[in-house]
Design a protein around this motif. Sequence first.
Motif, mmCIF file in Angstrom:
data_model
loop_
_atom_site.group_PDB
_atom_site.id
_atom_site.type_symbol
_atom_site.label_atom_id
_atom_site.label_comp_id
_atom_site.label_asym_id
_atom_site.label_seq_id
_atom_site.Cartn_x
_atom_site.Cartn_y
_atom_site.Cartn_z
ATOM 1 N N PRO A 300 0.922 -1.155 -0.002
ATOM 2 C CA PRO A 300 -0.107 0.006 0.004
ATOM 3 C C PRO A 300 0.875 1.493 -0.203
ATOM 4 O O PRO A 300 1.879 1.494 0.962
ATOM 5 N N GLU A 301 0.588 2.158 -0.597
ATOM 6 C CA GLU A 301 1.649 3.477 -1.125
ATOM 7 C C GLU A 301 1.167 4.539 -0.199
ATOM 8 O O GLU A 301 0.858 5.679 -0.827
ATOM 9 N N SER A 302 1.054 4.258 1.027
ATOM 10 C CA SER A 302 1.118 5.380 2.126
ATOM 11 C C SER A 302 2.151 5.153 2.845
ATOM 12 O O SER A 302 2.750 4.138 3.299
ATOM 13 N N GLY A 303 2.746 6.302 3.816
ATOM 14 C CA GLY A 303 3.772 6.445 4.864
ATOM 15 C C GLY A 303 5.041 5.581 4.149
ATOM 16 O O GLY A 303 5.477 5.654 2.926
ATOM 17 N N LEU A 304 5.538 4.623 4.883
ATOM 18 C CA LEU A 304 6.749 3.790 4.487
ATOM 19 C C LEU A 304 6.582 3.029 3.286
ATOM 20 O O LEU A 304 7.279 2.571 2.561
ATOM 21 N N GLY A 305 5.099 2.748 2.953
ATOM 22 C CA GLY A 305 4.894 2.055 1.782
ATOM 23 C C GLY A 305 5.317 2.819 0.538
ATOM 24 O O GLY A 305 5.837 1.826 -0.450
ATOM 25 N N ARG A 306 5.122 3.963 0.290
ATOM 26 C CA ARG A 306 5.823 4.830 -0.608
ATOM 27 C C ARG A 306 7.209 4.630 -0.875
ATOM 28 O O ARG A 306 7.732 4.234 -1.947
ATOM 29 N N ALA A 307 7.929 4.376 0.300
ATOM 30 C CA ALA A 307 9.523 4.325 -0.023
ATOM 31 C C ALA A 307 9.813 2.882 -0.504
ATOM 32 O O ALA A 307 10.607 2.851 -1.212
ATOM 33 N N MET A 308 9.050 1.861 0.264
ATOM 34 C CA MET A 308 9.310 0.600 -0.228
ATOM 35 C C MET A 308 8.931 0.378 -1.791
ATOM 36 O O MET A 308 9.664 -0.392 -2.694
ATOM 37 N N MET A 309 7.764 0.943 -2.038
ATOM 38 C CA MET A 309 7.272 1.003 -3.652
ATOM 39 C C MET A 309 8.406 1.642 -4.545
ATOM 40 O O MET A 309 8.523 1.115 -5.744
ATOM 41 N N GLU A 310 8.931 2.672 -4.103
ATOM 42 C CA GLU A 310 9.860 3.316 -4.899
ATOM 43 C C GLU A 310 11.053 2.451 -5.024
ATOM 44 O O GLU A 310 11.530 2.141 -6.280
ATOM 45 N N ARG A 311 11.373 1.577 -4.179
ATOM 46 C CA ARG A 311 12.540 0.726 -4.431
ATOM 47 C C ARG A 311 12.259 -0.322 -5.261
ATOM 48 O O ARG A 311 13.172 -0.905 -5.957
ATOM 49 N N LEU A 312 10.979 -0.842 -5.037
ATOM 50 C CA LEU A 312 10.414 -2.047 -5.886
ATOM 51 C C LEU A 312 10.443 -1.590 -7.475
ATOM 52 O O LEU A 312 10.895 -2.472 -8.030
ATOM 53 N N HIS A 313 9.757 -0.454 -7.628
ATOM 54 C CA HIS A 313 9.742 0.101 -8.933
ATOM 55 C C HIS A 313 11.373 0.303 -9.573
ATOM 56 O O HIS A 313 11.566 -0.239 -10.667
ATOM 57 N N LYS A 314 12.295 0.606 -8.746
ATOM 58 C CA LYS A 314 13.625 0.944 -9.465
ATOM 59 C C LYS A 314 14.127 -0.456 -9.577
ATOM 60 O O LYS A 314 14.586 -0.692 -10.816
ATOM 61 N N ALA A 315 13.976 -1.610 -8.653
ATOM 62 C CA ALA A 315 14.730 -2.873 -9.038
ATOM 63 C C ALA A 315 13.873 -3.445 -10.081
ATOM 64 O O ALA A 315 14.544 -4.041 -10.797
ATOM 65 N N SER A 316 12.536 -3.308 -10.430
ATOM 66 C CA SER A 316 11.913 -3.854 -11.511
ATOM 67 C C SER A 316 12.512 -2.991 -12.929
ATOM 68 O O SER A 316 12.587 -3.853 -13.913
ATOM 69 N N ARG A 317 12.742 -1.930 -12.694
ATOM 70 C CA ARG A 317 13.013 -1.093 -14.054
ATOM 71 C C ARG A 317 14.642 -1.706 -14.600
ATOM 72 O O ARG A 317 14.916 -1.427 -15.675
ATOM 73 N N LYS A 318 15.495 -1.903 -13.452
ATOM 74 C CA LYS A 318 16.653 -2.515 -13.750
ATOM 75 C C LYS A 318 16.713 -3.737 -14.862
ATOM 76 O O LYS A 318 17.378 -3.499 -15.629
#
Length: 324
Positions: A300-318
């Motif tokens: 869920p993209e609220s609070g710390l969830g935003r930070a984790m999703m940002e890192r997952l998006h970056k990892a998937s874009r690699k």
Amino acid sequence: MEILDGYLPASIQRAADLLTRGELVAFPTETVYGLGADALNSLAVAGIFELKKRPHFDPLIIHIGEKEWLRRYARSVPPKAAELASRFWPGPLTLILEKNDLIPDIVTSGLPTVGIRMPAHPVALELIRRLDRPIAAPSANPFGYMSPTRAAHVAAMFKDTPLLILDGGDSAFGIESSIVSFPSDSVRLHRHGALTAEDLTCAVGPLMEKKNDGSCESPGELPYHYAPHKPLVIVESIGEAKNPRSSYLSFKELSRNPEVRHIRTLSPKGDLREAAANFFSFLIELDREDVDVIYAEKIPESGLGRAMMERLHKASRKYLYITR
Ligand code: TXA
Ligand code: MG
């Protein structure tokens, strides 16, 4: 490679002596482990880039031992920066401010600004205060890889290097600091991190988000940072996890398939803070399994969830970058 109990005064002294001599030391913070050097010693700082294989254009943040040190190294401190420091330091927040001449250019990769943070971990604070100088430190991982949240991660990532690691237990947040700058006295959020955007907004009002025009102000904003070695794919749900050649990072759902062994659940009760604390260490474990791909369930993209999703998006874009 040597791991010492960071809570012992003798370990702190050893580490401070090494830093004084211009060597590197890995140390715990409440966000992730850092790979530190005396921030005022250019040659020592160069050693960080070398060991991490980090491009020289990616600036480092410095860690200070008292709030007052801010004014030792920043040319000026805008009122909103002072407000954030007094509210959230020591803690997981990095302030980007105009630097003065004490900070060597190698630290900031030639930028006129420097990232400054006062960490909250007692071992980190002891070490910085014993050294009585700021410690420049990126996360203690090879460039582009995920950040370590325990001493054993650092040891595994740099296993062929003689390096002193201070063990301070598992990092409480498990995710890097939030980074803000102050363009014309507003507050811009550069990296979603352990301090939530909501907390920042409560303190200083609405935030400017970083530019989304593909331009890259700091290479930490490269689109494929924080990535595991294995390709990572984000999925709506891992409820139907079924491939034994895959590993799965679930947010809170438990797999119904007993044949799927490589699965970690960040927080069965769906608590974002617990999930963040487990985030990198679970990803590192899943990345080590003999699998072809990692599936990560949306968070869920609220609070710390935003930070984790940002890192997952970056990892998937690699992965997309490699295969494109
Ligand atoms: O939680 C953390 O911030 C951890 C712990 C060890 O303190 N450190 C950390 O450092 O995550 P690092 O180097 O992995 O990430 C710092 C980020 C980088 O993406 C870098 O590009 C950005 O901060 N940065 C540093 N100085 C900057 C500056 N002057 N302007 C813009 N970005 C900067
Ligand atoms: Mg990093």
